[in-house]
Structure formats: C-alpha cells, structure tokens
Design an enzyme around this catalytic site. Structure first.
Site, PDB file in Angstrom:
ATOM      1  N   TYR A 114      -1.992  -0.297  10.811  1.00 28.39           N
ATOM      2  CA  TYR A 114      -2.144  -0.934   9.092  1.00 28.39           C
ATOM      3  C   TYR A 114      -0.776  -0.476   8.619  1.00 28.39           C
ATOM      4  CZ  TYR A 114      -3.898  -1.108   4.483  1.00 28.39           C
ATOM      5  OH  TYR A 114      -3.898  -1.440   3.297  1.00 28.39           O
ATOM      6  N   SER A 116       0.819  -1.181   0.109  1.00 26.81           N
ATOM      7  CA  SER A 116      -0.066   0.059  -0.139  1.00 26.81           C
ATOM      8  C   SER A 116       1.017   1.332   0.142  1.00 26.81           C
ATOM      9  CB  SER A 116      -0.969   0.094   1.376  1.00 26.81           C
ATOM     10  OG  SER A 116      -1.597   1.248   1.399  1.00 26.81           O
TER      11      SER A 116
HETATM   12  P1  NDP Z   1     -11.048  -6.344  -0.194  1.00 23.85           P
HETATM   13  O1  NDP Z   1     -11.368  -6.318   1.377  1.00 23.85           O
HETATM   14  O2  NDP Z   1     -12.229  -6.211  -0.977  1.00 23.85           O
HETATM   15  O3  NDP Z   1     -10.424  -7.775  -0.147  1.00 23.85           O
HETATM   16  C1  NDP Z   1      -9.556  -8.381   0.655  1.00 23.85           C
HETATM   17  C2  NDP Z   1      -9.520  -9.726   0.519  1.00 23.85           C
HETATM   18  O4  NDP Z   1      -8.776 -10.457   1.753  1.00 23.85           O
HETATM   19  C3  NDP Z   1     -11.064 -10.568   0.596  1.00 23.85           C
HETATM   20  O5  NDP Z   1     -10.951 -11.483  -0.557  1.00 23.85           O
HETATM   21  C4  NDP Z   1     -11.004 -11.203   1.864  1.00 23.85           C
HETATM   22  O6  NDP Z   1     -11.570 -12.687   1.696  1.00 23.85           O
HETATM   23  C5  NDP Z   1      -9.340 -11.566   2.127  1.00 23.85           C
HETATM   24  N1  NDP Z   1      -9.122 -11.825   3.366  1.00 23.85           N
HETATM   25  C6  NDP Z   1      -8.978 -10.906   4.383  1.00 23.85           C
HETATM   26  N2  NDP Z   1      -8.566 -11.767   5.398  1.00 23.85           N
HETATM   27  C7  NDP Z   1      -8.030 -13.009   4.985  1.00 23.85           C
HETATM   28  C8  NDP Z   1      -7.525 -14.074   5.778  1.00 23.85           C
HETATM   29  N3  NDP Z   1      -7.456 -14.207   7.066  1.00 23.85           N
HETATM   30  N4  NDP Z   1      -7.337 -15.222   4.916  1.00 23.85           N
HETATM   31  C9  NDP Z   1      -7.693 -15.234   3.637  1.00 23.85           C
HETATM   32  N5  NDP Z   1      -8.123 -14.034   3.085  1.00 23.85           N
HETATM   33  C10 NDP Z   1      -8.401 -13.011   3.597  1.00 23.85           C
HETATM   34  O7  NDP Z   1     -10.019  -5.337  -0.300  1.00 23.85           O
HETATM   35  P2  NDP Z   1      -8.976  -4.986  -1.323  1.00 23.85           P
HETATM   36  O8  NDP Z   1      -9.186  -5.921  -2.595  1.00 23.85           O
HETATM   37  O9  NDP Z   1      -8.739  -3.634  -1.445  1.00 23.85           O
HETATM   38  O10 NDP Z   1      -7.716  -5.564  -0.644  1.00 23.85           O
HETATM   39  C11 NDP Z   1      -6.451  -6.418  -1.105  1.00 23.85           C
HETATM   40  C12 NDP Z   1      -5.371  -5.830  -0.874  1.00 23.85           C
HETATM   41  O11 NDP Z   1      -4.888  -4.628  -1.286  1.00 23.85           O
HETATM   42  C13 NDP Z   1      -5.110  -5.791   0.911  1.00 23.85           C
HETATM   43  O12 NDP Z   1      -3.750  -6.237   1.015  1.00 23.85           O
HETATM   44  C14 NDP Z   1      -4.964  -4.183   1.124  1.00 23.85           C
HETATM   45  O13 NDP Z   1      -4.465  -3.885   2.427  1.00 23.85           O
HETATM   46  C15 NDP Z   1      -4.319  -3.625  -0.216  1.00 23.85           C
HETATM   47  N6  NDP Z   1      -4.931  -2.285  -0.516  1.00 23.85           N
HETATM   48  C16 NDP Z   1      -6.021  -1.866  -0.674  1.00 23.85           C
HETATM   49  C17 NDP Z   1      -6.166  -0.512  -0.899  1.00 23.85           C
HETATM   50  C18 NDP Z   1      -7.621   0.063  -1.137  1.00 23.85           C
HETATM   51  O14 NDP Z   1      -7.819   1.383  -1.134  1.00 23.85           O
HETATM   52  N7  NDP Z   1      -8.458  -0.971  -1.608  1.00 23.85           N
HETATM   53  C19 NDP Z   1      -5.063   0.331  -1.036  1.00 23.85           C
HETATM   54  C20 NDP Z   1      -3.987  -0.331  -0.709  1.00 23.85           C
HETATM   55  C21 NDP Z   1      -3.701  -1.484  -0.323  1.00 23.85           C
HETATM   56  P3  NDP Z   1     -12.315 -13.308   2.722  1.00 23.85           P
HETATM   57  O15 NDP Z   1     -13.032 -12.243   3.616  1.00 23.85           O
HETATM   58  O16 NDP Z   1     -13.409 -14.283   2.066  1.00 23.85           O
HETATM   59  O17 NDP Z   1     -11.497 -13.954   3.374  1.00 23.85           O
END
Ligand code: NDP
Length: 241
Positions: free
Chosen positions: A147, A134
C-alpha cells in the site's frame, strides 16, 4: 458562476462522497465515478452525472469524461483522483492479487485520470488535479509495504507532473490523510491486522472524519488558480506516527 466541471473518483463512499456533497453544495456540476454506481446515484446531487467506471480501465475513464464534458458543454476544471484501496499485509505471505488490485487502482487509476484531463488543461492554461495520497505515501508503517508503495508512487507522480505543468498554470495538489473513518479498512482481508488497526485508532481517541478531509480538499481547490498548495498532510492530532 461559470460552469466548472469537477470529476471525482471513488465518490460512492468515504472522502469522495463527502467531497461531492460539499462541491455540489457550492454549485459545481459534477461527474462522479465508482464501480457501485447505485451508491453514486443515491447521493441525489443536482447537476451531477454518475458513471460506473473502474479507474484502472483507461477507456472507461476517458469515455465517461468525454461524455460529461459534452453534456455539460465545458471541459474538466478539476479532477479529484480519490479512488483507492488499502489491503494491508506482509510481503512474505500476502496474496499477490492484492498488490495487483492496489497498484491498478491507486497508481494506474491516478495516471489514467491525469492523462484523460491534462492535455486540455495544458491548452487552456488552467486546471487542477488533486491526488489523494496518504501519510503512508510520506513515511512507512508495518504491514503497509505494498500500500505504501502505491502511495509513494502517487507522491512521485504528482511531484513530477507538478513540475511539468507549472509553466502551463495547471495545479497538481497532493493531499495526504492519516487515519480517517471510512470503509477503507473493511477491505483488509487479514482479521488480525484489521483488529489491530481498529484498536490503534481507539487508543488515539478515534480517527478524523471524511468531512475533515473534504474540507481540506475544498479549501485547496478554492484558492486562486495562481496559488498551489503542493502538499497537505492531515491527521488526527493524537496520531503520533
Ligand atoms: P472508501 O473505501 O470509503 O472509499 C474508496 C472509494 O474508492 C470508493 O468509492 C470505491 O468505490 C472507490 N474505488 C475503489 N476501487 C475502485 C476502482 N477500481 N475504480 C473506481 N473506484 C474505485 O475509502 P476512503 O474514502 O478512505 O478512501 C479514499 C482515498 O483516501 C483512497 O485513495 C485511500 O487510499 C485514501 N486514504 C484513506 C485514509 C483513511 O484512513 N480512510 C487515509 C489515507 C488515505 P467502489 O467500490 O464503488 O468502486
């Protein structure tokens, strides 16, 4: 095309789901991991195995990868460590369980995934790890202390492992998005912090999309194995900070 298995964590929504769709469209066999396995299955992608895995559980992660490699008859060519949670708050009053959850997912999840696939990549002298960090892993923001700590860790881990893997021809790529429209913000438990974030996104004309980030991931992966995009930062043009 040669079979090149791609493993994507957190593919049940946001970036992960979009990366899965794009790579599937390009013909890659996939292993998709998340806790909400029904959302992985609902993508209905061909040549794809979906498994309910919490990335903080090393054993679950390793089992799913072993099983997919056995079924597809090939080793993992690319791991996209994308699963993550963002729980914003102030250190002096945030519930410590939120820190546990973020470090378990965003840091231990990344380490687990790397350990599961790296030995075989090293032996094969080929492979790609893409860690989704990020801009909060490069610079700091109010309310992002814990975070940001997890994402700075992702950068530090990636830098070190890239150094170690370079002689083995294994790429370690760190992709750092800025504000993007996904489910991520919905998990913030402080309503004021959440609303302030929404207002800020509106003030800059909106965030980038999951597709924008997936395009960057697919681009970085599609370059020859001999070329490594070490760090890629992608934000809305109007995001100043
Ligand atoms: P979402 O919340 O849409 O997606 C997050 C994903 O992570 C989901 O598929 C969720 O699936 C999965 N997840 C969370 N915890 C677990 C776990 N313990 N085990 C397995 N899967 C897990 O968010 P984003 O697509 O935005 O996030 C993706 C990445 O991008 C993250 O690392 C986030 O920090 C990073 N990011 C996002 C930004 C933004 O503005 N959106 C900016 C910068 C970085 P489920 O709940 O089904 O397990």
């Amino acid at each position: 095309m040669d079979k090149k298995l791609v493993v994507i964590t957190g593919a049940s929504s946001g970036f992960g789901a979009e990366i899965a769709k794009q790579l599937s469209g390009l013909g890659y066999p996939l292993l998709l991991l998340a806790r909400r396995v029904e959302k992985l299955e609902a993508l209905e992608l061909p040549n794809t195995i979906c498994r309910k895995v919490d990335v903080s559980d090393h054993q679950q992660f390793a089992q799913a990868v072993d099983e997919a490699e056995e079924i597809f008859g090939c080793e993992t060519d690319c791991l996209v460590n994308n699963a993550g949670v963002m729980l914003l708050g102030h250190v002096e009053d945030q519930d410590p369980q939120e820190w546990q959850k973020m470090f378990a997912t965003n840091v231990f999840g990344v380490l687990n995934g790397m350990q599961v696939v790296l030995n075989k990549m090293k032996q094969r002298k080929s492979g790609t790890i893409i860690n989704i960090s990020s801009v909060a892993g490069v610079k700091t923001y109010e309310e992002h202390a814990a975070y940001s700590g997890t994402k700075f860790a992702v950068h530090g881990i990636g830098e070190t492992v890239r150094w170690e893997m370079a002689p083995h021809n294994v790429r370690v790529i760190t992709i750092s998005p800025g504000a993007a429209e996904t489910e991520l913000l919905q998990h913030v438990t402080d309503p004021k912090i959440q609303q302030d974030y929404v207002n800020w996104k509106e003030s800059i004309g909106g965030a980038i999309t999951a597709k924008d980030v997936a395009d960057a991931v697919v681009f970085a992966y599609s370059l020859p194995q001999s070329v490594c995009i070490r760090d890629l930062v992608i934000t809305p043009t109007r995001q100043q900070n």
